[in-house]
Design a protein around this motif. Sequence first.
Motif, PDB file in Angstrom:
ATOM      1  N   ALA A 166       0.924  -1.140  -0.124  1.00  0.00           N
ATOM      2  CA  ALA A 166      -0.015   0.004  -0.045  1.00  0.00           C
ATOM      3  C   ALA A 166       0.885   1.189   0.125  1.00  0.00           C
ATOM      4  O   ALA A 166       0.344   2.406  -0.375  1.00  0.00           O
ATOM      5  CB  ALA A 166      -0.913  -0.135   1.324  1.00  0.00           C
ATOM      6  N   ALA A 167       2.110   1.152   0.380  1.00  0.00           N
ATOM      7  CA  ALA A 167       3.057   2.453   0.767  1.00  0.00           C
ATOM      8  C   ALA A 167       2.885   3.199  -0.555  1.00  0.00           C
ATOM      9  O   ALA A 167       2.668   4.470  -0.510  1.00  0.00           O
ATOM     10  CB  ALA A 167       4.484   1.937   0.988  1.00  0.00           C
ATOM     11  N   PRO A 168       3.210   2.963  -1.903  1.00  0.00           N
ATOM     12  CA  PRO A 168       3.105   3.908  -2.992  1.00  0.00           C
ATOM     13  C   PRO A 168       1.614   4.445  -3.552  1.00  0.00           C
ATOM     14  O   PRO A 168       1.628   5.190  -4.343  1.00  0.00           O
ATOM     15  CB  PRO A 168       3.778   3.005  -4.198  1.00  0.00           C
ATOM     16  N   LEU A 169       0.804   3.879  -2.807  1.00  0.00           N
ATOM     17  CA  LEU A 169      -0.706   4.232  -3.145  1.00  0.00           C
ATOM     18  C   LEU A 169      -1.297   5.103  -2.247  1.00  0.00           C
ATOM     19  O   LEU A 169      -2.602   5.253  -2.326  1.00  0.00           O
ATOM     20  CB  LEU A 169      -1.583   2.916  -3.389  1.00  0.00           C
ATOM     21  N   MET A 170      -0.779   5.511  -1.155  1.00  0.00           N
ATOM     22  CA  MET A 170      -1.215   6.547  -0.181  1.00  0.00           C
ATOM     23  C   MET A 170      -2.071   7.598  -0.592  1.00  0.00           C
ATOM     24  O   MET A 170      -3.118   7.727  -0.093  1.00  0.00           O
ATOM     25  CB  MET A 170      -0.342   6.786   1.104  1.00  0.00           C
ATOM     26  N   GLU A 171      -1.415   8.330  -1.405  1.00  0.00           N
ATOM     27  CA  GLU A 171      -1.740   9.553  -1.884  1.00  0.00           C
ATOM     28  C   GLU A 171      -3.335   9.216  -2.876  1.00  0.00           C
ATOM     29  O   GLU A 171      -4.405   9.937  -2.777  1.00  0.00           O
ATOM     30  CB  GLU A 171      -1.004  10.398  -2.804  1.00  0.00           C
ATOM     31  N   THR A 172      -3.051   8.288  -3.613  1.00  0.00           N
ATOM     32  CA  THR A 172      -4.279   7.891  -4.728  1.00  0.00           C
ATOM     33  C   THR A 172      -5.549   7.150  -3.558  1.00  0.00           C
ATOM     34  O   THR A 172      -6.631   7.435  -3.891  1.00  0.00           O
ATOM     35  CB  THR A 172      -3.720   6.863  -5.486  1.00  0.00           C
ATOM     36  N   LEU A 173      -5.184   6.545  -2.599  1.00  0.00           N
ATOM     37  CA  LEU A 173      -6.261   6.212  -1.666  1.00  0.00           C
ATOM     38  C   LEU A 173      -6.972   7.348  -0.708  1.00  0.00           C
ATOM     39  O   LEU A 173      -7.595   6.892  -0.011  1.00  0.00           O
ATOM     40  CB  LEU A 173      -5.507   5.021  -0.667  1.00  0.00           C
ATOM     41  N   GLY A 174      -6.352   8.418  -0.861  1.00  0.00           N
ATOM     42  CA  GLY A 174      -6.896   9.520  -0.177  1.00  0.00           C
ATOM     43  C   GLY A 174      -6.438   9.386   1.513  1.00  0.00           C
ATOM     44  O   GLY A 174      -7.156  10.079   2.306  1.00  0.00           O
ATOM     45  N   LEU A 175      -5.308   8.900   1.818  1.00  0.00           N
ATOM     46  CA  LEU A 175      -4.751   8.773   3.105  1.00  0.00           C
ATOM     47  C   LEU A 175      -3.484   9.517   3.479  1.00  0.00           C
ATOM     48  O   LEU A 175      -2.891   8.863   4.223  1.00  0.00           O
ATOM     49  CB  LEU A 175      -4.816   7.277   3.252  1.00  0.00           C
ATOM     50  N   THR A 176      -3.496  10.703   2.905  1.00  0.00           N
ATOM     51  CA  THR A 176      -2.383  11.456   3.163  1.00  0.00           C
ATOM     52  C   THR A 176      -2.795  12.586   3.926  1.00  0.00           C
ATOM     53  O   THR A 176      -1.924  13.558   4.182  1.00  0.00           O
ATOM     54  CB  THR A 176      -1.590  11.962   1.930  1.00  0.00           C
ATOM     55  N   GLY A 177      -3.892  12.887   4.359  1.00  0.00           N
ATOM     56  CA  GLY A 177      -4.520  13.904   5.150  1.00  0.00           C
ATOM     57  C   GLY A 177      -3.793  14.180   6.431  1.00  0.00           C
ATOM     58  O   GLY A 177      -3.390  13.217   6.863  1.00  0.00           O
ATOM     59  N   GLU A 178      -3.945  15.276   6.847  1.00  0.00           N
ATOM     60  CA  GLU A 178      -3.337  15.810   8.472  1.00  0.00           C
ATOM     61  C   GLU A 178      -4.555  16.166   9.119  1.00  0.00           C
ATOM     62  O   GLU A 178      -5.302  17.038   8.623  1.00  0.00           O
ATOM     63  CB  GLU A 178      -2.238  16.371   8.152  1.00  0.00           C
ATOM     64  N   LEU A 179      -4.359  16.143  10.311  1.00  0.00           N
ATOM     65  CA  LEU A 179      -5.133  16.738  11.442  1.00  0.00           C
ATOM     66  C   LEU A 179      -4.281  17.413  12.462  1.00  0.00           C
ATOM     67  O   LEU A 179      -4.050  16.918  13.419  1.00  0.00           O
ATOM     68  CB  LEU A 179      -6.213  15.649  12.129  1.00  0.00           C
ATOM     69  N   GLY A 180      -3.969  18.607  12.049  1.00  0.00           N
ATOM     70  CA  GLY A 180      -2.879  19.380  13.141  1.00  0.00           C
ATOM     71  C   GLY A 180      -1.696  18.632  12.621  1.00  0.00           C
ATOM     72  O   GLY A 180      -1.313  18.593  11.644  1.00  0.00           O
ATOM     73  N   PRO A 181      -1.056  18.408  13.670  1.00  0.00           N
ATOM     74  CA  PRO A 181       0.171  17.941  13.781  1.00  0.00           C
ATOM     75  C   PRO A 181      -0.038  16.352  13.369  1.00  0.00           C
ATOM     76  O   PRO A 181       1.244  15.567  13.459  1.00  0.00           O
ATOM     77  CB  PRO A 181       0.905  17.914  15.071  1.00  0.00           C
ATOM     78  N   VAL A 182      -0.856  15.636  13.382  1.00  0.00           N
ATOM     79  CA  VAL A 182      -1.275  14.430  13.189  1.00  0.00           C
ATOM     80  C   VAL A 182      -1.499  13.861  11.770  1.00  0.00           C
ATOM     81  O   VAL A 182      -2.183  14.329  11.060  1.00  0.00           O
ATOM     82  CB  VAL A 182      -2.541  13.697  14.028  1.00  0.00           C
ATOM     83  N   PRO A 183      -0.731  13.017  11.153  1.00  0.00           N
ATOM     84  CA  PRO A 183      -0.727  12.318   9.783  1.00  0.00           C
ATOM     85  C   PRO A 183      -1.827  11.685  10.081  1.00  0.00           C
ATOM     86  O   PRO A 183      -1.614  10.097   9.874  1.00  0.00           O
ATOM     87  CB  PRO A 183       0.534  11.812   9.650  1.00  0.00           C
ATOM     88  N   ILE A 184      -3.068  11.685  10.087  1.00  0.00           N
ATOM     89  CA  ILE A 184      -4.116  11.093  10.343  1.00  0.00           C
ATOM     90  C   ILE A 184      -4.515   9.992   9.317  1.00  0.00           C
ATOM     91  O   ILE A 184      -4.781   8.896   9.975  1.00  0.00           O
ATOM     92  CB  ILE A 184      -5.380  12.026  10.657  1.00  0.00           C
ATOM     93  N   GLY A 185      -4.461  10.279   8.089  1.00  0.00           N
ATOM     94  CA  GLY A 185      -4.662   9.073   6.984  1.00  0.00           C
ATOM     95  C   GLY A 185      -3.708   8.106   7.233  1.00  0.00           C
ATOM     96  O   GLY A 185      -4.145   6.810   7.125  1.00  0.00           O
TER      97      GLY A 185
END
Length: 476
Positions: A393-412
Amino acid sequence: MTSTGPSLLALLAVSVVLIVLLIARLKLHPFLSILAGTYTFGLGALAVGELSGADGPAIEDLNGVVAEGFGNILAGIGLVILFGTIIGKVLERTGATVALADGVLRLLGDRQPALGMSIIGWITSIPVFCDSGYVVLSPLQRSIARRTGKNPVVLGTALATGLYASHTFVPPTPGPIAAAGNLGIGPSGLVWVIVFGMGVSLVTAAAGLLWAQRMTAGLESSLPDAQQSFEEYKAQFERIPSLGRSLTPILLPIGLMAVGSVAALPTGEDTTLVDGALGTVVAFVGVPAVALLLGVVAALLLLPPSRDEEALGTWVGEGIVDAAVIITITGAGGAFGAVIGASPIPDEIQALLGDGSSVGGVLSLLVLFAIAALLKTAQGSSTAAIVITSSIAAPLMETLGLTGELGPVPIGLVLAVMAIGAGAMVVSHVNDSYFWVVSQFSGMSVTTAYRAHTAATLVQGLTGLVVVLLLGALLL
């Protein structure tokens, strides 16, 4: 997915079912049953590759992969099981488990022994592999069963699910810390994996505890002394060690492994929390086999002088015999996992996922869960399932929509680690070394272990998925 993908996945399912049927219906020894499933899948994969006209064999050097898989898993856990079993045998024979049971129940009360085992397991497995933790704590579980009259299956399942919960979610356990690294979570973000992992794992531990208390009370254990009263058991010993001395063989290896894990936490690109000569020493004594060997030494110090000769001979020998069955079964499971890993199965899963553009957000968490669950159920190791899934899954994180952040937390990314961890719980069965550690040390038959342990891991994994999906819906 390639043209051979469906055939390989079907073949894998047939091999797993074959193992279950050979053990449960034909009563063939698990060691031979798992090897039969291993060669069924391996030879079948070679045949599928040959019939498809592939350029090379589906598995290069099948026999070599089997031997390597068998040896690698024993190199990692063989001495851990052996030393842990010897510690347990000495604790039982010296009466140290009596002191441990009295101490735990004075703290938590006689009415909640299952809760006590779950809490102890959850704490222990944060720095320690759940297999190791169960081996070390099983004498305590058996002694508390005698002390309270509670069903050993209930207490064993509560202990197993407590250990299992933190094992799959909370760094510095190797699986989740490797997943965080694979997905690109740096040292500064690792603390959030720990925070969220603790929260999710506590809910899954509670689910496992409820399953143990409500669904396993009618199951039977084959432990020969499971029905012996605590007072009858206690009367066998001339002198029982103090609580502090009895705790040392358990807490010493757990503490050493915990310190070793924490000291290895990354603080930068090439630095860890403890570096230099001290870091080298801490890393050495924190290796599970070394830590448990020192635990064996601490256990032998409990021996009264008049029993040294018997203990160093008979008791240690009994521990070795008890460990041999689990070690051989574990090796067979390692061979099965290695053959699956050497086959095209991981590539087929990557091809099935494609570029990830068809999923996103919360749905992508479900996809990661499903991949980890498939790998876990197929090859047995939660850690391997976590590592492989996170690598895919590592190279697909952006495509999967899981690179979002919540303040200092890389929540995705954090929730991705949680989804993979939940999937890696589903399910522990006959190709998992932990299944055999739990069943053998708790006196469960294979059928009983399926109804108690395997079902509990399914409940835990699905509970973890629900929690992660809710967090995703709220935070992504």
